[in-house]
Write a protein that holds these residues in place. Structure first.
Motif, PDB file in Angstrom:
ATOM      1  N   LEU A 135       2.871   5.640   9.121  1.00  0.00           N
ATOM      2  CA  LEU A 135       2.409   4.371   9.289  1.00  0.00           C
ATOM      3  C   LEU A 135       1.251   4.299  10.535  1.00  0.00           C
ATOM      4  N   LYS A 136       1.010   5.421  11.509  1.00  0.00           N
ATOM      5  CA  LYS A 136       0.082   5.329  12.350  1.00  0.00           C
ATOM      6  C   LYS A 136      -1.116   5.703  11.374  1.00  0.00           C
ATOM      7  N   THR A 137      -1.169   6.511  10.253  1.00  0.00           N
ATOM      8  CA  THR A 137      -2.106   6.884   9.590  1.00  0.00           C
ATOM      9  C   THR A 137      -2.936   5.877   8.789  1.00  0.00           C
ATOM     10  N   VAL A 138      -1.743   4.890   8.383  1.00  0.00           N
ATOM     11  CA  VAL A 138      -2.367   3.740   7.596  1.00  0.00           C
ATOM     12  C   VAL A 138      -3.156   2.855   8.486  1.00  0.00           C
ATOM     13  N   ARG A 139      -2.554   2.832   9.745  1.00  0.00           N
ATOM     14  CA  ARG A 139      -3.238   1.788  10.595  1.00  0.00           C
ATOM     15  C   ARG A 139      -4.542   2.478  11.176  1.00  0.00           C
ATOM     16  N   THR A 140      -4.691   3.571  11.100  1.00  0.00           N
ATOM     17  CA  THR A 140      -5.812   4.477  11.558  1.00  0.00           C
ATOM     18  C   THR A 140      -6.941   4.289  10.314  1.00  0.00           C
ATOM     19  N   TYR A 190      -1.681  -3.258  16.240  1.00  0.00           N
ATOM     20  CA  TYR A 190      -2.811  -2.178  16.261  1.00  0.00           C
ATOM     21  C   TYR A 190      -3.121  -1.944  17.784  1.00  0.00           C
ATOM     22  N   PHE A 191      -2.890  -2.541  18.598  1.00  0.00           N
ATOM     23  CA  PHE A 191      -2.971  -2.311  20.100  1.00  0.00           C
ATOM     24  C   PHE A 191      -1.848  -2.071  20.901  1.00  0.00           C
ATOM     25  N   LEU A 192      -0.577  -2.377  20.579  1.00  0.00           N
ATOM     26  CA  LEU A 192       0.528  -1.987  21.423  1.00  0.00           C
ATOM     27  C   LEU A 192       1.451  -1.241  20.563  1.00  0.00           C
ATOM     28  N   GLU A 193       2.363  -0.712  21.054  1.00  0.00           N
ATOM     29  CA  GLU A 193       3.387   0.071  20.620  1.00  0.00           C
ATOM     30  C   GLU A 193       4.389  -0.977  19.539  1.00  0.00           C
ATOM     31  N   PRO A 194       4.378  -0.339  18.503  1.00  0.00           N
ATOM     32  CA  PRO A 194       5.256  -1.059  17.576  1.00  0.00           C
ATOM     33  C   PRO A 194       6.728  -1.225  17.838  1.00  0.00           C
ATOM     34  N   GLU A 195       7.415  -2.492  17.480  1.00  0.00           N
ATOM     35  CA  GLU A 195       8.614  -2.725  17.769  1.00  0.00           C
ATOM     36  C   GLU A 195       9.595  -2.314  16.901  1.00  0.00           C
ATOM     37  N   ILE A 196       9.492  -1.417  16.152  1.00  0.00           N
ATOM     38  CA  ILE A 196      10.371  -0.851  14.928  1.00  0.00           C
ATOM     39  C   ILE A 196      11.048   0.276  15.464  1.00  0.00           C
ATOM     40  N   ASN A 197      12.284   0.546  14.960  1.00  0.00           N
ATOM     41  CA  ASN A 197      13.199   1.780  15.289  1.00  0.00           C
ATOM     42  C   ASN A 197      13.170   2.354  13.875  1.00  0.00           C
ATOM     43  N   LEU A 198      12.373   3.501  13.862  1.00  0.00           N
ATOM     44  CA  LEU A 198      12.346   4.396  12.551  1.00  0.00           C
ATOM     45  C   LEU A 198      13.469   5.449  12.679  1.00  0.00           C
ATOM     46  N   VAL A 199      13.895   5.671  11.353  1.00  0.00           N
ATOM     47  CA  VAL A 199      14.951   6.925  11.558  1.00  0.00           C
ATOM     48  C   VAL A 199      14.141   8.373  11.610  1.00  0.00           C
ATOM     49  N   THR A 200      12.955   8.575  11.192  1.00  0.00           N
ATOM     50  CA  THR A 200      12.342   9.880  11.561  1.00  0.00           C
ATOM     51  C   THR A 200      10.994   9.649  12.062  1.00  0.00           C
ATOM     52  N   GLU A 201      10.254  10.667  12.771  1.00  0.00           N
ATOM     53  CA  GLU A 201       9.210  10.735  13.149  1.00  0.00           C
ATOM     54  C   GLU A 201       8.111  10.742  12.068  1.00  0.00           C
ATOM     55  N   ASN A 202       8.338  11.275  10.833  1.00  0.00           N
ATOM     56  CA  ASN A 202       7.411  11.129   9.819  1.00  0.00           C
ATOM     57  C   ASN A 202       7.026  10.033   9.501  1.00  0.00           C
ATOM     58  N   TRP A 204       0.897  -1.324   0.091  1.00  0.00           N
ATOM     59  CA  TRP A 204       0.036   0.150   0.088  1.00  0.00           C
ATOM     60  C   TRP A 204       0.764   1.092   0.004  1.00  0.00           C
ATOM     61  N   LEU A 205       2.011   1.180   0.651  1.00  0.00           N
ATOM     62  CA  LEU A 205       2.863   2.159   1.048  1.00  0.00           C
ATOM     63  C   LEU A 205       4.197   2.016   0.697  1.00  0.00           C
ATOM     64  N   TYR A 206       4.977   2.796  -0.211  1.00  0.00           N
ATOM     65  CA  TYR A 206       6.495   2.605  -0.397  1.00  0.00           C
ATOM     66  C   TYR A 206       7.091   3.784   0.046  1.00  0.00           C
ATOM     67  N   MET A 207       8.036   3.626   0.858  1.00  0.00           N
ATOM     68  CA  MET A 207       8.760   4.931   1.392  1.00  0.00           C
ATOM     69  C   MET A 207      10.449   4.635   1.453  1.00  0.00           C
ATOM     70  N   GLU A 208      11.010   5.723   1.293  1.00  0.00           N
ATOM     71  CA  GLU A 208      12.492   5.872   1.402  1.00  0.00           C
ATOM     72  C   GLU A 208      13.021   7.021   2.337  1.00  0.00           C
ATOM     73  N   GLU A 209      13.738   6.652   3.264  1.00  0.00           N
ATOM     74  CA  GLU A 209      14.217   8.148   3.700  1.00  0.00           C
ATOM     75  C   GLU A 209      15.972   8.107   3.651  1.00  0.00           C
ATOM     76  N   GLY A 210      16.322   9.090   3.511  1.00  0.00           N
ATOM     77  CA  GLY A 210      17.740   9.441   3.277  1.00  0.00           C
ATOM     78  C   GLY A 210      18.072  10.820   3.317  1.00  0.00           C
ATOM     79  N   THR A 211      19.189  11.056   2.957  1.00  0.00           N
ATOM     80  CA  THR A 211      19.767  12.257   3.015  1.00  0.00           C
ATOM     81  C   THR A 211      20.613  12.509   1.541  1.00  0.00           C
ATOM     82  N   VAL A 212      20.717  13.704   1.489  1.00  0.00           N
ATOM     83  CA  VAL A 212      21.419  14.449   0.142  1.00  0.00           C
ATOM     84  C   VAL A 212      22.847  14.819   0.767  1.00  0.00           C
ATOM     85  N   LEU A 213      23.781  14.095   0.339  1.00  0.00           N
ATOM     86  CA  LEU A 213      25.162  14.560   0.469  1.00  0.00           C
ATOM     87  C   LEU A 213      25.556  15.710  -0.522  1.00  0.00           C
TER      88      LEU A 213
END
Length: 141
Positions: free
Chosen positions: A94-99, A77-89, A33-42
């Motif tokens: 992902l919370k919006t998709v779950r909602t 859906y009912f617990l905090e996710p066990e994922i360590n994400l790079v940014t809060e965005n 449903w969702l494809y995401m990339e996070e990165g930085t431009v050097l």
């Protein structure tokens, strides 16, 4: 209307109803449903360094780049996710998709109900109200 007999229209409506049910079922069950990339431009050479890339659906989040590459995690859906994400965005998206999960699930239920009512209406053609009711359910879904 003279080109299509009632039998052809019955067959076409059943085929298109089955296609709608199949496509909504595939949409609900897939993880793309969702494809995401996070990165930085050097700044030196304007290249992009990918810190994390993932694809997510209603039920799972799968990473294919970054420190958690190759890991798939069930959506919590009912617990905090066990994922360590790079940014809060990314976490907020992902919370919006779950909602939004109840909407495709209700749509799947409505299109299944419409498909069943439509086929019952085809089996018992004297009950013309069933075609009307199934049309309403198809539109709502």
């Amino acid at each position: 209307m003279s080109h299509c007999s009632s039998r052809a229209l019955t067959l076409l409506s059943s085929v298109f109803g089955a296609c709608g049910l199949l496509l909504v079922g595939i949409a609900v069950s897939t993880d793309y449903w969702l494809y995401m990339e996070e990165g930085t431009v050097l700044p030196q050479n304007q290249t992009t360094e990918v810190k994390m890339a993932l694809h997510a659906g209603l039920w799972r989040v799968c990473f294919f780049a970054g420190r958690e590459k190759g890991r798939c995690v069930a959506s919590e859906y009912f617990l905090e996710p066990e994922i360590n994400l790079v940014t809060e965005n990314t976490e907020n998206i992902l919370k919006t998709v779950r909602t939004a999960t109840p909407f495709p699930m209700v749509s799947l239920f409505l299109v299944f109900t419409a498909f069943v009512i439509s086929n019952i209406g085809h089996i018992r053609p004297q009950r013309t109200i069933l075609a009307f009711v199934s049309g309403i359910f198809f539109i709502l879904s």
